[in-house]
Design an enzyme around this catalytic site. Sequence first.
Site: not given
Length: 651
Positions: A339-342, A542
């Site tokens: 997963f990307d964070k922002t 994602v």
Amino acid sequence: MTRAADSHSLASVELGFALACGTLLATGVTLSVLTAAPAWLPHALYILACGFGGVFTLRGAFQALRAGRLDIDTLMLIAAVGAAVLGAWAEAALLLFLFTLGHALEHYAMGRARRAIAALTALAPLTAEVRRGDTTAEVPVEDLVLRDIIIIRPNTRIPADGFVVHGSSSVDQAPITGESVPIDKRAVDDFSRASQRPDGVAAEHRVFAGTINGHGVLEVMVTRMAQDSTLARLVRMVNEAEAHKSQTQRFTERFERGFVPVVLGIVGLLLFAWVVVDESFAASFYRAMAVLVGASPCALAISTPSAVLSGVARAARGGVLIKGGGPLEILGGIGAIAFDKTGTLTEGRPRVTDARPAPGGDAAEFLAVAIAVESLSDHPLAAAVVRDGRAMLPPGAVPLVADDLQSITGRGLSARIGDDPVFVGKAALFGEIDGPPLATPVLRMIADLEQDGRTTMVVRRGDRVLGVIGLMDTPRPTAAAVIARLRGLGIARMVMLSGDNPRVAGAVAGQVGLDEAWGDLMPADKVAAIGLLRAGHRVAMVGDGVNDAPALAVADIGIAMGAAGSDVALETADIALMGDDLGRLPFAIGLSRQTGRIIHQNLWISLGMVAVLVPSAMLGLPLGVAVFLHEGSTVAVVANALRLLGYREAA
């Protein structure tokens, strides 16, 4: 006329021919069995029935032969002609009736799946109320131009993509994003900025063609032409998804291409069974025709594409764009997710929590410089600095104007204010550019903020460090629940990849329930991280489809968040969650797994029927029974595939 409408019309005509064939056949049988009608009358009806039933079969066989291949229509036509040669006109008519009926029902069912997609096109109204100058007029949607202002009345559908410039309302976006509740929309705060960069407008201001306005009146600036709207692109890309075949679909097509000639070869040998077996040529010919029917892989040919099309259509209705059978099939088998964070696990709407001037610095100059530079950027962190920084400016502060903005990938921004070079970015940036290193008090401020889970930005004008900004992006309220649902689906490993420092990344990961968080990653580092994860699993990435594009491309499956209205997200990812809703991900994985199960069921049904019918036909199974069972299996696999249109995620 759309492809779905064409398919529906063709299926209706074919169904009409099949029913005419069946009616003539039934009439002929009735006259033959129950009346004393002359023998030529039912015989003539059988021939006429063959004519109606053979039209579409002959058409399909001719098209295949023109393309230089033998297919199922060819096999069925040969079987019908063979029965007629034997004088078994009633059985020839029965074969053609059931085959044409099965084809018509198959096309009707496939058309239903396509219409589930094409129905989205009808959601957008044909006209729009547009204001040009001091007048308003009703114009065709095709005549709208960019920057037109359209008026959206209460409880009407929105005719074009754009952003709200006046008014507020709630909008039902379910046709595009799959969101179950209406979303509040309001006018943009800065019209000039929004009109210059419409793709950077926040979701609360953006509206899409085909969605339904609530009780308020909205004025919307058009940002996309009708043919380029999110709705139009969604329909177009879902239709194109049929061309992207899954591994199973490619296998069945290769199998069919090789199997048809083998069947014809076996039938050719059976025609000469009377040479070695004590039976007439007619009996051998009859048996060969029964084997020909039983061995034809009609159900196999339709088993996978019908399931894929139904799955893609159901996903689109749920706000998930899946680009074909390949991604649909792979998604259910992933073992790890990055997963990307922002904007993915977090709201993507960070806020400024701290603005600390450097020792001896001027707070007004510090904030004014940061605002001037960040106002030129469309990054979510930049928007937060501009929004919250303005609220923090001391009364009477003089605004500044920056220009010559340049992005330093993964590190920050550079610009100019007057003759002074200005840099805003991570602490690491200032070890890479010319100028004095960061002083100890500044480094201490950075460490304190990062210890509290803040993302930090250092602001420097010329050789003077003006201060440090601390920002925090809060996790999505649903993120922890989604992670738990994914664990319940058996996803073995989930990792957060972030450009933030490891402490910030770790703090967010802990709040959403992830065990691993990798921080300080440049875009190239994210690509390398995907490579490490792929060593043991199929991996899905994602992200937002913009700065995560390289990682989305190298993952087994790239999944873009909030893809409605985003060109980059739609083009880059294999799967796009059209709404800004991470909760659609477990739905998509569950749908993929259900599609896989139905594909395997269909393969067992179709291949199992061939395995039963071929030896049965060789042992004397009547041609009529072979036809009935064969076509029944075709209808069965299509009906099984259509169950996907009603898929519901398990609670």
